[in-house]
Design an enzyme around this catalytic site. Structure first.
Site, PDB file in Angstrom:
ATOM      1  N   SER B  33       0.826  -1.209   0.000  1.00 19.88           N
ATOM      2  CA  SER B  33       0.000   0.000   0.000  1.00 19.88           C
ATOM      3  C   SER B  33       0.864   1.265   0.000  1.00 19.88           C
ATOM      4  O   SER B  33       0.383   2.353  -0.299  1.00 19.88           O
ATOM      5  CB  SER B  33      -0.930   0.002   1.211  1.00 19.88           C
ATOM      6  OG  SER B  33      -0.178  -0.070   2.409  1.00 19.88           O
ATOM      7  N   CYS B  34       2.142   1.112   0.328  1.00 18.33           N
ATOM      8  CA  CYS B  34       3.059   2.253   0.298  1.00 18.33           C
ATOM      9  C   CYS B  34       3.279   2.720  -1.143  1.00 18.33           C
ATOM     10  O   CYS B  34       3.076   1.967  -2.085  1.00 18.33           O
ATOM     11  CB  CYS B  34       4.415   1.885   0.890  1.00 18.33           C
ATOM     12  SG  CYS B  34       4.384   1.452   2.639  1.00 18.33           S
ATOM     13  N   VAL B  35       3.703   3.988  -1.266  1.00 16.53           N
ATOM     14  CA  VAL B  35       3.973   4.548  -2.587  1.00 16.53           C
ATOM     15  C   VAL B  35       5.395   5.095  -2.626  1.00 16.53           C
ATOM     16  O   VAL B  35       5.806   5.814  -1.725  1.00 16.53           O
ATOM     17  CB  VAL B  35       2.979   5.677  -2.945  1.00 16.53           C
ATOM     18  CG1 VAL B  35       3.305   6.274  -4.311  1.00 16.53           C
ATOM     19  CG2 VAL B  35       1.545   5.157  -2.934  1.00 16.53           C
ATOM     20  N   GLY B  96       0.977   1.786  -4.042  1.00 16.71           N
ATOM     21  CA  GLY B  96      -0.412   2.073  -3.689  1.00 16.71           C
ATOM     22  C   GLY B  96      -1.385   0.953  -4.023  1.00 16.71           C
ATOM     23  O   GLY B  96      -2.540   1.199  -4.352  1.00 16.71           O
TER      24      GLY B  96
END
Lengths: 202, 175
Positions: B33-35, B96
């Site tokens: 989910s990190c970008v 993401g």
């Protein structure tokens, strides 16, 4: 609350609670598979920094994971994670066959892992309930097969979302001769830890 | 050979920021989910990369690093690159995803990270020259500053290699 703020007694209690809970979960898995699993002593991890140290290097290795939200008196997230090769061991035991790679993964294989997680987390929660008289219920587990780091970081970030720091109870279980390894995390909401300690009287 | 290249990669861990000037390779491993948001400055030939975890702080966060939140990461990246060439900067956005599928009451963290970064980049008129976001798959990538080559990896797929030097320099002239 961080592990430095958690007294040694409370850390021991969390390890013991994790041990009893996962003992129940692993017994259920043994009943399902006819295989005896070895359980490691749980660790209490503090995740109050942005650095998460991944337990299963290499970080890009394929991993199968499930996560389910737990509601009730000890809210949190319960997650079971298996390296791909270990998931293949489970699939072979439970279905007689296993996907060779990601392209062969289908809904049947997914539902097998979901069911394993459902039964294991269910038994984990039952053990906690017996200890605490808590009322606990869980959502159906969600499934993912992806890079180890992507799964773990997504879990951590989600748990960190509403709180600044995080206590995680981590346990590994394995089958010594079979190259099988599984990882369990319980990520309780910070506020619900106090409730747990009160319930066990410390 | 591959190993030699990999040792030069500056990997931004969760919440971290890495900078390269003139040459060097920046990257992120295992974005769920990190970008990974990378700003490139064609005039200074410099790039700065943040591994963003969440869109914005939810109350005070004394332990936060600037790279942790989208709202703090972008100003930090701009500051690291310096101000003179602000109008020519380009962005690369990767990550993401929502790796766990069929979740009830999903927090949509991946999507919200991407939305917030779009909003912040748009407000500063920084164009996105490459974006691979959303979906259900984790990603790793490396960006080679000297060649403009971007390598993107997902499990079960061969690596995608894109040369962005044209997109970056072409837009540099326009800017």
């Amino acid at each position: 609350m961080t592990t430095t703020e958690l007294s040694a007694l409370r850390q021991d209690a969390l390890r013991e609670i994790g041990n009893i809970g996962l003992g129940g979960a692993v017994t259920a898995l043994s009943d399902m598979t006819g295989v005896l699993f070895t359980l490691e002593v749980p660790e209490v991890l503090e995740l109050n920094t942005t650095q998460v140290h991944f337990v299963f290097p290499p970080e890009e290795s394929l991993m199968v994971g499930t996560v389910a939200r737990v509601e009730g008196d000890w809210r949190g997230e319960g997650a079971f994670l298996f390296p791909w090769e270990s998931a293949q061991v489970l699939w072979r035991i439970l279905t007689g066959t296993a996907p060779a790679d990601l392209s062969e993964l289908n809904e049947l294989y997914e539902s097998v892992i979901r069911e394993v997680a459902n039964i294991m987390l269910g038994n984990f929660l039952t053990a906690i309930t017996q200890m605490t008289q808590f009322e606990l219920h869980m959502e159906p587990p969600a499934f993912a097969a992806d890079m180890a780091a992507a799964l773990l970081s997504s879990l951590m970030v989600e748990a960190l979302h509403d709180q600044r720091e995080l206590i995680a109870i981590e346990t590994r279980f394995s089958v010594p001769d079979q190259h099988f390894e599984g990882l369990f995390f319980y990520l309780p909401e910070t506020g619900s830890l106090q409730k747990l300690f009160e319930a066990v009287g410390i | 050979m591959l190993q030699v290249v990999r040792t030069e990669v500056q990997l931004a861990g969760m919440g971290e920021i890495k900078v390269a000037r003139g040459a060097g390779v920046l990257g992120c491993i295992g974005l769920g989910s990190c970008v990974g948001v990378l700003l490139y400055d064609p005039v200074a030939a410099a790039a700065a990369l943040a591994h963003v975890m969440l869109p914005e702080p939810n109350g005070a966060d004394p332990n936060a690093t600037p790279g942790k939140y989208a709202t703090t990461a972008l100003p930090a990246l701009l500051e690291l690159l310096g101000t003179p060439y602000a109008s020519q900067r380009k962005a690369i956005l990767i990550g993401g995803a929502e790796v766990f599928q069929n979740r009830q009451n999903t927090l949509r963290i991946g999507a919200r990270n991407v939305e917030k970064l779009h909003e912040l980049l748009q407000a500063r008129r920084i164009p996105i020259v490459f974006e691979d976001t959303g979906g259900h798959h984790g990603r790793s990538f490396e960006f080679d500053l000297a060649s403009g080559q971007l390598t993107l990896r997902k499990v079960g797929e061969p690596p995608q290699v894109r040369n962005l030097s044209h997109a970056l320099s072409m837009l540099a002239k326009a800017g």
